[in-house]
Scaffold this motif. Structure first.
Motif, PDB file in Angstrom:
ATOM      1  N   ALA A  94      -5.975 -12.501  -0.368  1.00  7.45           N
ATOM      2  CA  ALA A  94      -6.454 -11.739   0.787  1.00  7.45           C
ATOM      3  C   ALA A  94      -7.713 -12.382   1.362  1.00  7.45           C
ATOM      4  N   ALA A  95      -8.581 -12.869   0.489  1.00  9.44           N
ATOM      5  CA  ALA A  95      -9.797 -13.552   0.960  1.00  9.44           C
ATOM      6  C   ALA A  95      -9.421 -14.822   1.738  1.00  9.44           C
ATOM      7  N   LEU A  96      -8.449 -15.558   1.225  1.00 12.49           N
ATOM      8  CA  LEU A  96      -7.991 -16.766   1.915  1.00 12.49           C
ATOM      9  C   LEU A  96      -7.338 -16.448   3.258  1.00 12.49           C
ATOM     10  N   GLU A  97      -6.744 -15.262   3.358  1.00 11.51           N
ATOM     11  CA  GLU A  97      -6.059 -14.829   4.582  1.00 11.51           C
ATOM     12  C   GLU A  97      -7.006 -14.122   5.550  1.00 11.51           C
ATOM     13  N   ASP A  98      -8.315 -14.217   5.295  1.00 13.36           N
ATOM     14  CA  ASP A  98      -9.326 -13.582   6.153  1.00 13.36           C
ATOM     15  C   ASP A  98      -9.136 -12.071   6.259  1.00 13.36           C
ATOM     16  N   GLN A  99      -8.881 -11.445   5.116  1.00 12.90           N
ATOM     17  CA  GLN A  99      -8.786  -9.987   5.023  1.00 12.90           C
ATOM     18  C   GLN A  99      -9.816  -9.526   3.993  1.00 12.90           C
ATOM     19  N   PRO A 100     -11.101  -9.606   4.356  1.00  8.77           N
ATOM     20  CA  PRO A 100     -12.158  -9.361   3.369  1.00  8.77           C
ATOM     21  C   PRO A 100     -12.179  -7.953   2.794  1.00  8.77           C
ATOM     22  N   ASP A 101     -11.905  -6.932   3.607  1.00 13.86           N
ATOM     23  CA  ASP A 101     -11.918  -5.569   3.084  1.00 13.86           C
ATOM     24  C   ASP A 101     -10.818  -5.404   2.035  1.00 13.86           C
ATOM     25  N   ARG A 102      -9.631  -5.858   2.358  1.00 14.35           N
ATOM     26  CA  ARG A 102      -8.510  -5.788   1.409  1.00 14.35           C
ATOM     27  C   ARG A 102      -8.827  -6.583   0.152  1.00 14.35           C
ATOM     28  N   ALA A 103      -9.400  -7.764   0.325  1.00 11.90           N
ATOM     29  CA  ALA A 103      -9.741  -8.616  -0.824  1.00 11.90           C
ATOM     30  C   ALA A 103     -10.686  -7.898  -1.780  1.00 11.90           C
ATOM     31  N   LEU A 104     -11.713  -7.283  -1.246  1.00 11.41           N
ATOM     32  CA  LEU A 104     -12.697  -6.623  -2.101  1.00 11.41           C
ATOM     33  C   LEU A 104     -12.165  -5.328  -2.701  1.00 11.41           C
ATOM     34  N   ARG A 105     -11.305  -4.625  -1.995  1.00  6.17           N
ATOM     35  CA  ARG A 105     -10.652  -3.441  -2.583  1.00  6.17           C
ATOM     36  C   ARG A 105      -9.810  -3.864  -3.797  1.00  6.17           C
ATOM     37  N   LEU A 106      -9.046  -4.934  -3.628  1.00  5.60           N
ATOM     38  CA  LEU A 106      -8.214  -5.421  -4.723  1.00  5.60           C
ATOM     39  C   LEU A 106      -9.071  -5.935  -5.874  1.00  5.60           C
ATOM     40  N   GLU A 107     -10.170  -6.596  -5.547  1.00  2.00           N
ATOM     41  CA  GLU A 107     -11.070  -7.066  -6.598  1.00  2.00           C
ATOM     42  C   GLU A 107     -11.651  -5.883  -7.376  1.00  2.00           C
ATOM     43  N   GLY A 108     -12.031  -4.824  -6.661  1.00  2.00           N
ATOM     44  CA  GLY A 108     -12.552  -3.637  -7.324  1.00  2.00           C
ATOM     45  C   GLY A 108     -11.511  -2.982  -8.218  1.00  2.00           C
ATOM     46  N   ALA A 109     -10.279  -2.913  -7.731  1.00  2.00           N
ATOM     47  CA  ALA A 109      -9.192  -2.330  -8.526  1.00  2.00           C
ATOM     48  C   ALA A 109      -8.942  -3.168  -9.779  1.00  2.00           C
ATOM     49  N   ALA A 110      -8.917  -4.479  -9.622  1.00  2.00           N
ATOM     50  CA  ALA A 110      -8.708  -5.364 -10.775  1.00  2.00           C
ATOM     51  C   ALA A 110      -9.828  -5.183 -11.790  1.00  2.00           C
ATOM     52  N   ALA A 111     -11.063  -5.135 -11.320  1.00  2.00           N
ATOM     53  CA  ALA A 111     -12.212  -4.973 -12.222  1.00  2.00           C
ATOM     54  C   ALA A 111     -12.098  -3.671 -13.011  1.00  2.00           C
ATOM     55  N   ALA A 112     -11.671  -2.604 -12.350  1.00  2.00           N
ATOM     56  CA  ALA A 112     -11.540  -1.313 -13.030  1.00  2.00           C
ATOM     57  C   ALA A 112     -10.481  -1.378 -14.122  1.00  2.00           C
ATOM     58  N   VAL A 113      -9.347  -2.021 -13.826  1.00  2.00           N
ATOM     59  CA  VAL A 113      -8.288  -2.129 -14.834  1.00  2.00           C
ATOM     60  C   VAL A 113      -8.740  -3.030 -15.980  1.00  2.00           C
ATOM     61  N   PHE A 114      -9.419  -4.128 -15.664  1.00  2.00           N
ATOM     62  CA  PHE A 114      -9.950  -4.990 -16.730  1.00  2.00           C
ATOM     63  C   PHE A 114     -10.836  -4.174 -17.672  1.00  2.00           C
ATOM     64  N   GLU A 115     -11.730  -3.371 -17.098  1.00  2.00           N
ATOM     65  CA  GLU A 115     -12.662  -2.589 -17.908  1.00  2.00           C
ATOM     66  C   GLU A 115     -11.957  -1.543 -18.760  1.00  2.00           C
ATOM     67  N   VAL A 116     -11.058  -0.789 -18.150  1.00  2.55           N
ATOM     68  CA  VAL A 116     -10.360   0.292 -18.859  1.00  2.55           C
ATOM     69  C   VAL A 116      -9.514  -0.256 -20.009  1.00  2.55           C
TER      70      VAL A 116
END
Length: 162
Positions: free
Chosen positions: A83-105
């Motif tokens: 998403a970051a490569l596709e110039d969709q920064p909001d989507r990229a960071l939402r997905l990054e946040g979701a990934a981080a949460a799953v990594f932590e849990v």
């Protein structure tokens, strides 16, 4: 000899991962291919083939959702990078946040090389959105449930290819 990934031999890595996928499918265990598909997507990003990377990560996300496989956090991270490569920064960071949460849990901890790879791509999204909007997008992603995050990634990835 060092493994292909240690030598940074992208073509050998791509070949081995593709062979692994083919073998899994021949053996009827294709549902176990989520991690392989995710790693292949990374190799395809490094090969400057984002379209093929998107296809690989889409399949990994779909498999992860069907199996409720928490290892799909890695796929969410790669989807964020795409998403970051596709110039969709909001989507990229939402997905990054979701990934981080799953990594932590799930107590999964990406190694430094993985974090360096993703950080380089995500920095672009952060710069584009600025601090406040980046924080909001990350928080929104962290607030998604596992299945919701995968559905969001699949829906958006599918929309991007149509």
């Amino acid at each position: 000899p060092a493994p292909a990934s240690g030598r940074r031999d992208i073509e050998a890595s791509r070949s081995r991962l593709t062979e692994s996928l083919e073998l899994r499918r021949q053996l009827g265990i294709g549902e176990e291919s989520g991690t392989t598909l995710t790693l292949l997507a990374v190799v395809l990003i490094l090969s400057s083939d984002p379209s093929a990377a998107n296809s690989a990560v889409m399949e990994a996300l779909t498999t992860g959702l069907a199996l409720r496989d928490r290892r799909a956090a890695w796929s969410l991270d790669v989807a964020a990078c795409l998403a970051a490569l596709e110039d969709q920064p909001d989507r990229a960071l939402r997905l990054e946040g979701a990934a981080a949460a799953v990594f932590e849990v799930t107590a999964q901890s990406p190694p430094p090389a993985w974090r360096q790879f993703t950080a380089q791509l995500m920095e672009r999204a952060r710069r584009e959105l600025g601090d406040e909007r980046s924080s909001q997008a990350l928080a929104a992603g962290r607030g998604m449930g596992f299945e919701q995050a995968l559905e969001y990634a699949i829906e958006r990835a599918h929309a991007a290819t149509n």
